[in-house]
Write a protein that holds these residues in place. Structure first.
Motif, PDB file in Angstrom:
ATOM      1  N   ASP A  19      -0.904   2.138  -8.698  1.00 19.89           N
ATOM      2  CA  ASP A  19       0.032   2.750  -7.765  1.00 19.89           C
ATOM      3  C   ASP A  19      -0.287   4.232  -7.582  1.00 19.89           C
ATOM      4  O   ASP A  19      -0.624   4.927  -8.541  1.00 19.89           O
ATOM      5  CB  ASP A  19       1.469   2.589  -8.267  1.00 19.89           C
ATOM      6  CG  ASP A  19       1.908   1.137  -8.264  1.00 19.89           C
ATOM      7  OD1 ASP A  19       1.355   0.372  -7.457  1.00 19.89           O
ATOM      8  OD2 ASP A  19       2.785   0.776  -9.069  1.00 19.89           O
ATOM      9  N   ARG A  20      -0.157   4.682  -6.358  1.00 19.91           N
ATOM     10  CA  ARG A  20      -0.414   6.083  -6.029  1.00 19.91           C
ATOM     11  C   ARG A  20       0.891   6.872  -6.030  1.00 19.91           C
ATOM     12  O   ARG A  20       1.933   6.372  -5.621  1.00 19.91           O
ATOM     13  CB  ARG A  20      -1.078   6.199  -4.651  1.00 19.91           C
ATOM     14  CG  ARG A  20      -2.341   5.375  -4.503  1.00 19.91           C
ATOM     15  CD  ARG A  20      -3.461   5.912  -5.356  1.00 19.91           C
ATOM     16  NE  ARG A  20      -4.695   5.158  -5.180  1.00 19.91           N
ATOM     17  CZ  ARG A  20      -5.799   5.384  -5.856  1.00 19.91           C
ATOM     18  NH1 ARG A  20      -5.831   6.360  -6.764  1.00 19.91           N
ATOM     19  NH2 ARG A  20      -6.874   4.651  -5.658  1.00 19.91           N
ATOM     20  N   TRP A  21       0.791   8.089  -6.511  1.00 19.48           N
ATOM     21  CA  TRP A  21       1.935   8.998  -6.479  1.00 19.48           C
ATOM     22  C   TRP A  21       1.775   9.874  -5.248  1.00 19.48           C
ATOM     23  O   TRP A  21       1.130  10.902  -5.281  1.00 19.48           O
ATOM     24  CB  TRP A  21       1.987   9.828  -7.757  1.00 19.48           C
ATOM     25  CG  TRP A  21       3.273  10.582  -7.924  1.00 19.48           C
ATOM     26  CD1 TRP A  21       3.609  11.744  -7.300  1.00 19.48           C
ATOM     27  CD2 TRP A  21       4.385  10.228  -8.732  1.00 19.48           C
ATOM     28  NE1 TRP A  21       4.864  12.135  -7.675  1.00 19.48           N
ATOM     29  CE2 TRP A  21       5.370  11.228  -8.552  1.00 19.48           C
ATOM     30  CE3 TRP A  21       4.659   9.165  -9.592  1.00 19.48           C
ATOM     31  CZ2 TRP A  21       6.592  11.196  -9.213  1.00 19.48           C
ATOM     32  CZ3 TRP A  21       5.875   9.135 -10.243  1.00 19.48           C
ATOM     33  CH2 TRP A  21       6.822  10.131 -10.054  1.00 19.48           C
ATOM     34  N   GLY A  22       2.404   9.444  -4.153  1.00 24.78           N
ATOM     35  CA  GLY A  22       2.229  10.132  -2.891  1.00 24.78           C
ATOM     36  C   GLY A  22       3.300  11.169  -2.630  1.00 24.78           C
ATOM     37  O   GLY A  22       4.107  11.534  -3.507  1.00 24.78           O
ATOM     38  N   SER A  79       0.799  -1.220   0.000  1.00 28.04           N
ATOM     39  CA  SER A  79       0.000   0.000   0.000  1.00 28.04           C
ATOM     40  C   SER A  79       0.832   1.269   0.000  1.00 28.04           C
ATOM     41  O   SER A  79       0.403   2.294  -0.524  1.00 28.04           O
ATOM     42  CB  SER A  79      -0.939   0.005   1.217  1.00 28.04           C
ATOM     43  OG  SER A  79      -0.177  -0.067   2.419  1.00 28.04           O
ATOM     44  N   HIS A  82       6.359   4.785  -5.884  1.00 22.37           N
ATOM     45  CA  HIS A  82       6.033   4.654  -7.300  1.00 22.37           C
ATOM     46  C   HIS A  82       7.324   4.383  -8.084  1.00 22.37           C
ATOM     47  O   HIS A  82       8.364   5.006  -7.855  1.00 22.37           O
ATOM     48  CB  HIS A  82       5.363   5.926  -7.800  1.00 22.37           C
ATOM     49  CG  HIS A  82       4.625   5.750  -9.080  1.00 22.37           C
ATOM     50  ND1 HIS A  82       5.258   5.669 -10.305  1.00 22.37           N
ATOM     51  CD2 HIS A  82       3.303   5.632  -9.343  1.00 22.37           C
ATOM     52  CE1 HIS A  82       4.360   5.518 -11.260  1.00 22.37           C
ATOM     53  NE2 HIS A  82       3.173   5.491 -10.712  1.00 22.37           N
ATOM     54  N   SER A 127       1.864   1.869 -14.973  1.00 21.36           N
ATOM     55  CA  SER A 127       1.668   3.314 -14.921  1.00 21.36           C
ATOM     56  C   SER A 127       1.733   3.978 -16.284  1.00 21.36           C
ATOM     57  O   SER A 127       1.477   5.177 -16.384  1.00 21.36           O
ATOM     58  CB  SER A 127       2.729   3.935 -14.005  1.00 21.36           C
ATOM     59  OG  SER A 127       2.687   3.355 -12.716  1.00 21.36           O
TER      60      SER A 127
END
Length: 390
Positions: free
Chosen positions: A299-302, A14, A18, A155
């Motif tokens: 995938d999240r770009w945090g 989680s 990325h 992505s």
């Protein structure tokens, strides 16, 4: 004991970084390396990349290929210096190290020399030039060791999916081949067989090539089962608009880049570049409609991805700024021979590349199995109470 708030968490599915952030960070270091031939700065960039890889790489097969990029960089430097010694160099000099027998060449080969005197200035120039190319390769090797190619493929936009699959397969072939080679050599050692010499090479090469062929067949079957290459039906007008926007955008990017580099068209360079990028992105967005696919758990770009990619961009931007104000320190002259100096501001800019070693999630210890999310730690079994004497 509670974890310190500044310490990076353990990487999980989680919160994993990325994959594109690692590539942007590595490209920033590579851009900085292309701006200098100072061996001290180049060695510092290699040290920064190596430290981040050692601190944040996992146990995946591609993560162990970084040392082979280091070996490849050493080979590149040795070949560049050898060519300068044997074939000569355009850099003159007065410090003659030794003289090789010169081979006479015909008249049509004027300007080419084989042998002759070898100067220290020519050797130093070749070493610095080869070290710069080796640093570029090592930076790309760091990205290859840190970024998961399969997650990077997810992505990509739909229009680049087929190209991305080809690139991912090419990127994962060499690390997996190296892993098979090491595993086969370890197996030969455990069996008491020699792993050196031509006979050992033949014995190792056959199972390695067989494993590569089996993976290729399995990959082809998996791609066919998942419908690779199948496209959705789109109207002809959309296809023509996609082609026009993509080609026009690429032409605009090329014209804008030329305008930025040329002295005459600097005023039109930025508008053409922006219009070309917008048209190319629109073409990619329309082209993605032909690839009907979904993403499972994208995938999240945090914030940590922004910090990692921003660190690489900051290193590249500060080195580009230093190239104008500290040109002599970044491109030290080789004639006369002198020891290179380490400029303080460019060195501090390179050290910003160490930020991923602090903010990126830490890899999980392979000796400790990962607990499923939300699972509670099981209580230790209680010992039976001793019976009371009757």
């Amino acid at each position: 004991m509670s974890r310190a708030p500044w310490r990076a968490p353990v990487a999980t599915r989680s919160n994993a970084l990325h994959a594109g952030a690692w590539w942007l960070w590595a490209l920033g270091l590579a851009t900085a390396a292309s701006r200098t031939t100072n061996p001290l700065l180049l060695a510092l960039i290699v040290a920064v990349a190596g430290y981040v890889v050692a601190a944040r790489r996992t146990d995946a097969p591609w993560a162990h290929a970084f040392r082979f990029f280091l070996a490849l960089g050493a080979v590149v430097v040795a070949i560049r210096v050898l060519f300068a010694i044997v074939l000569g160099s355009p850099i003159g000099g007065t410090t003659v190290l030794f003289t090789l027998p010169e081979v006479p060449l015909p008249d049509w080969a004027q300007g080419v020399r084989v042998g002759g005197r070898v100067t220290g200035e020519a050797v130093v120039f070749a070493f610095n030039d080869g070290l710069r190319l080796a640093t570029l390769l090592i930076c790309l090797g760091a990205a290859n060791a840190l970024a998961d190619p399969a997650r990077l493929l997810k992505s990509l936009p739909g229009a680049l999916y087929e190209v991305g699959v080809a690139v991912v397969v090419a990127m994962t072939f060499a690390p997996r081949l190296v892993a098979d080679l090491l595993r086969t050599r370890d197996a030969r050692r455990l069996r008491g067989r020699s792993d050196r010499g031509a006979r050992a090479l033949v014995g190792v090469a056959r199972p390695v090539l067989e494993g590569a062929l089996e993976r290729s067949v399995a990959l082809a079957a998996a791609m066919d089962a998942r419908g690779y290459g199948r496209t959705a039906d789109v109207p002809p007008g959309v296809r023509r608009a996609t082609t026009a926007l993509t080609l026009g955008g690429l032409l605009g990017v090329c014209a804008g880049s030329y305008g930025l580099l040329a002295a005459e068209g600097a005023a039109l360079g930025v508008p053409l570049l922006l219009v070309g990028l917008a048209a190319a992105l629109a073409g990619l967005w329309l082209g993605g409609r032909r690839s009907a696919r979904t993403r499972y758990r994208p995938d999240r770009w945090g914030a940590r991805s922004w910090l990692v990619s921003g660190a690489g961009a900051a290193v590249a931007a500060l080195m580009a700024w230093a190239a104008a104000d500290h040109a002599e320190a970044l491109q030290p002259p080789v004639a006369p021979l002198a020891a290179p100096e380490l400029p303080v501001l460019p060195a501090a800019a390179v050290l910003l590349g160490l930020l991923p070693a602090v903010v990126a999630p830490r890899p999980r210890d392979p000796a400790r199995p990962a607990a499923p999310p939300g699972a509670r730690r099981a209580a230790p079994p209680s010992l039976p109470s001793p019976r009371s004497p009757e």
